[in-house]
Write an enzyme that holds these catalytic residues in place. Structure first.
Site, PDB file in Angstrom:
ATOM      1  N   MET A  21      43.296  32.268  32.813  1.00  0.00           N
ATOM      2  CA  MET A  21      42.930  30.983  32.671  1.00  0.00           C
ATOM      3  C   MET A  21      41.462  30.706  32.666  1.00  0.00           C
ATOM      4  O   MET A  21      40.890  29.621  32.923  1.00  0.00           O
ATOM      5  CB  MET A  21      43.933  29.858  33.483  1.00  0.00           C
ATOM      6  CG  MET A  21      45.151  30.123  33.073  1.00  0.00           C
ATOM      7  SD  MET A  21      46.015  28.557  33.275  1.00  0.00           S
ATOM      8  CE  MET A  21      45.988  28.563  35.194  1.00  0.00           C
ATOM      9  N   GLY A  22      40.663  31.873  33.097  1.00  0.00           N
ATOM     10  CA  GLY A  22      39.308  31.851  33.260  1.00  0.00           C
ATOM     11  C   GLY A  22      39.026  31.507  34.783  1.00  0.00           C
ATOM     12  O   GLY A  22      39.871  31.439  35.486  1.00  0.00           O
ATOM     13  N   HIS A  25      37.363  35.768  39.131  1.00  0.00           N
ATOM     14  CA  HIS A  25      37.118  36.204  40.275  1.00  0.00           C
ATOM     15  C   HIS A  25      37.483  37.643  40.420  1.00  0.00           C
ATOM     16  O   HIS A  25      38.049  38.208  39.790  1.00  0.00           O
ATOM     17  CB  HIS A  25      37.723  35.436  41.506  1.00  0.00           C
ATOM     18  CG  HIS A  25      39.302  35.028  41.350  1.00  0.00           C
ATOM     19  ND1 HIS A  25      40.346  36.019  41.565  1.00  0.00           N
ATOM     20  CD2 HIS A  25      40.067  34.027  40.785  1.00  0.00           C
ATOM     21  CE1 HIS A  25      41.292  35.555  41.312  1.00  0.00           C
ATOM     22  NE2 HIS A  25      41.138  34.355  40.857  1.00  0.00           N
ATOM     23  N   GLY A  27      40.019  38.972  41.891  1.00  0.00           N
ATOM     24  CA  GLY A  27      41.558  39.408  41.570  1.00  0.00           C
ATOM     25  C   GLY A  27      41.717  39.502  40.158  1.00  0.00           C
ATOM     26  O   GLY A  27      42.297  40.598  39.717  1.00  0.00           O
ATOM     27  N   HIS A  28      41.197  38.519  39.477  1.00  0.00           N
ATOM     28  CA  HIS A  28      41.120  39.032  37.978  1.00  0.00           C
ATOM     29  C   HIS A  28      40.540  40.375  37.495  1.00  0.00           C
ATOM     30  O   HIS A  28      41.140  41.251  36.661  1.00  0.00           O
ATOM     31  CB  HIS A  28      40.300  38.025  37.314  1.00  0.00           C
ATOM     32  CG  HIS A  28      40.844  36.431  37.187  1.00  0.00           C
ATOM     33  ND1 HIS A  28      40.305  35.352  37.997  1.00  0.00           N
ATOM     34  CD2 HIS A  28      42.204  35.922  36.749  1.00  0.00           C
ATOM     35  CE1 HIS A  28      41.071  34.483  37.747  1.00  0.00           C
ATOM     36  NE2 HIS A  28      41.994  34.549  37.089  1.00  0.00           N
ATOM     37  N   GLY A 138      49.017  39.630  38.213  1.00  0.00           N
ATOM     38  CA  GLY A 138      48.829  39.762  39.661  1.00  0.00           C
ATOM     39  C   GLY A 138      50.242  39.507  40.433  1.00  0.00           C
ATOM     40  O   GLY A 138      50.794  38.528  39.994  1.00  0.00           O
ATOM     41  N   MET A 175      42.510  35.287  46.684  1.00  0.00           N
ATOM     42  CA  MET A 175      41.599  34.818  45.795  1.00  0.00           C
ATOM     43  C   MET A 175      42.174  33.866  44.536  1.00  0.00           C
ATOM     44  O   MET A 175      43.321  34.174  44.333  1.00  0.00           O
ATOM     45  CB  MET A 175      40.897  35.849  45.181  1.00  0.00           C
ATOM     46  CG  MET A 175      39.756  36.500  46.053  1.00  0.00           C
ATOM     47  SD  MET A 175      38.714  37.450  45.209  1.00  0.00           S
ATOM     48  CE  MET A 175      37.762  38.149  46.601  1.00  0.00           C
ATOM     49  N   ARG A 178      41.590  28.228  42.347  1.00  0.00           N
ATOM     50  CA  ARG A 178      41.414  26.908  42.920  1.00  0.00           C
ATOM     51  C   ARG A 178      40.929  26.856  44.383  1.00  0.00           C
ATOM     52  O   ARG A 178      40.847  25.805  44.905  1.00  0.00           O
ATOM     53  CB  ARG A 178      42.878  26.447  42.937  1.00  0.00           C
ATOM     54  CG  ARG A 178      43.595  26.151  41.744  1.00  0.00           C
ATOM     55  CD  ARG A 178      45.152  25.390  41.807  1.00  0.00           C
ATOM     56  NE  ARG A 178      45.597  25.122  40.484  1.00  0.00           N
ATOM     57  CZ  ARG A 178      46.253  25.728  39.611  1.00  0.00           C
ATOM     58  NH1 ARG A 178      46.667  26.724  39.947  1.00  0.00           N
ATOM     59  NH2 ARG A 178      46.537  25.026  38.561  1.00  0.00           N
TER      60      ARG A 178
HETATM   61  P1  AMP Z   1      45.253  32.681  36.289  1.00  0.00           P
HETATM   62  O1  AMP Z   1      43.857  32.965  35.584  1.00  0.00           O
HETATM   63  O2  AMP Z   1      45.194  32.174  37.666  1.00  0.00           O
HETATM   64  O3  AMP Z   1      46.333  32.245  35.425  1.00  0.00           O
HETATM   65  O4  AMP Z   1      45.593  34.195  36.737  1.00  0.00           O
HETATM   66  C1  AMP Z   1      45.414  35.178  35.875  1.00  0.00           C
HETATM   67  C2  AMP Z   1      46.030  36.492  36.261  1.00  0.00           C
HETATM   68  O5  AMP Z   1      45.463  37.069  37.468  1.00  0.00           O
HETATM   69  C3  AMP Z   1      47.671  36.429  36.856  1.00  0.00           C
HETATM   70  O6  AMP Z   1      48.391  37.370  36.451  1.00  0.00           O
HETATM   71  C4  AMP Z   1      47.251  36.212  38.262  1.00  0.00           C
HETATM   72  O7  AMP Z   1      48.406  36.673  39.054  1.00  0.00           O
HETATM   73  C5  AMP Z   1      46.148  37.118  38.526  1.00  0.00           C
HETATM   74  N1  AMP Z   1      45.471  36.733  39.800  1.00  0.00           N
HETATM   75  C6  AMP Z   1      44.942  35.542  40.214  1.00  0.00           C
HETATM   76  N2  AMP Z   1      44.556  35.727  41.421  1.00  0.00           N
HETATM   77  C7  AMP Z   1      44.747  36.950  41.876  1.00  0.00           C
HETATM   78  C8  AMP Z   1      44.678  37.546  43.008  1.00  0.00           C
HETATM   79  N3  AMP Z   1      43.843  37.091  44.038  1.00  0.00           N
HETATM   80  N4  AMP Z   1      44.960  39.095  43.189  1.00  0.00           N
HETATM   81  C9  AMP Z   1      45.507  39.534  42.188  1.00  0.00           C
HETATM   82  N5  AMP Z   1      45.604  38.918  40.899  1.00  0.00           N
HETATM   83  C10 AMP Z   1      45.434  37.818  40.747  1.00  0.00           C
END
Ligand code: AMP
Length: 281
Positions: A21-22, A25, A27-28, A138, A175, A178
């Site tokens: 979702m952009g 960080h 983690g992404h 993740g 990470m 939010r």
């Molecule tokens: P989001 O942008 O929050 O929808 O996250 C996109 C992807 O990145 C999802 O598969 C999340 O689980 C993964 N993700 C977000 N934060 C982390 C993190 N700290 N460590 C590993 N994967 C993450």
């Protein structure tokens, strides 16, 4: 996007997708890094999916640093960014949704009604558009990735779901896009999720397999942080997300808590290994 991905498949190349979702960080970027080793072409998507936010949630204030995101993905050498508009994904008259029964009603699904319906629907659409051989998620969003695995199985999708470890800040805070909602005063308190899960990890490593006891450990640490308001703190089966009494199969310790206006989630994976319990934070 469909044309590009189809060409690559016809050339027998391994198509990878990292949906996000952009507000990217580390983690992404860890997902991207892993995917780049296993796939070419590798596509990332940024789509702030309105259907997975309830009306009172944070869709309108969710961070959208698009230029910085593009720079990060360019530096990480993805082969393409899929950046659709909401009106392309959900044109006027849009009427089809994916409901993954059971899993969608518990924990994260219970606290965020309609959330997983929005997640499953958009992930199916992304999978249909890109038709990736492999898609990377993740473990931070453990229930989400379990739901997607269930959908892939139930709908005979040809995408392999790859689950990647949780990437954390130096103090253990997972990470998250939010985390930017946290004020300087709130930021130290946010590490309580990790501290609580760490206490559970230590108890499990000492051989405590009683889930009620582990839950007590989890809640005790969380209650010690007055800035944190716990939404749920549970020990559940890693397949069904139902509560367990003993750790006899793979389980998660799951936490969701508010610190200020940030809703944070985190988890610990606990796995029986012979007589012992192994943990992954
Ligand atoms: P989001 O942008 O929050 O929808 O996250 C996109 C992807 O990145 C999802 O598969 C999340 O689980 C993964 N993700 C977000 N934060 C982390 C993190 N700290 N460590 C590993 N994967 C993450």
């Amino acid at each position: 996007m469909k044309e590009k991905a189809r060409e690559a498949r016809l050339e027998q190349r391994v198509v990878g997708l990292v949906p996000t979702m952009g507000a990217l960080h580390a983690g992404h970027l860890a997902l991207v890094e892993r995917a780049r080793q296993e796939c070419a072409p590798l596509y990332a998507s940024i789509f702030l999916n309105p259907k997975q936010f309830a009306p009172q949630e944070d869709l309108s204030r969710y961070p959208r640093p698009l230029e910085a995101d593009i720079q990060k993905l360019t530096a990480a050498r993805v082969d393409g960014l899929f950046l659709p508009e909401a009106a392309e994904i959900y044109p006027r008259g849009y009427a089809t949704y994916v409901d993954v029964e059971g899993l969608s009603d518990r924990l994260e699904g219970k606290s965020r009604p309609g959330h997983f319906r929005g997640v499953a629907t958009v992930v199916l659409k992304l999978f249909e558009i890109v038709q990736p051989h492999r898609a990377y998620f993740g473990r931070k969003d453990a229930q989400q990735v379990r739901l997607i695995e269930q959908m892939v199985r139930d709908l005979n999708l040809d995408t392999e779901v790859v689950v990647c470890p949780i990437v954390r800040e130096a103090d253990g805070l997972a990470m998250s896009s939010r985390n930017t909602y946290l004020s300087a005063e709130e930021r130290p308190a946010a590490s309580v999720l990790h501290r609580a899960l760490n206490a559970v990890a230590e108890a499990a490593a000492r051989g405590v397999g009683d889930a009620i006891e582990l839950q007590r450990v989890l809640r005790k640490v969380l209650e010690g942080e007055r800035r944190a308001r716990v939404d749920y703190a549970e020990i559940v089966d890693a397949e069904t997300f139902e509560p367990v009494v003993r750790i006899t199969r793979r389980c998660y310790a799951l936490v969701a808590a508010y610190v200020g206006r940030a809703r944070l989630i985190d988890n610990l994976l606990i796995k029986p290994d012979g007589e012992d319990l192994r943990v992954e934070l």
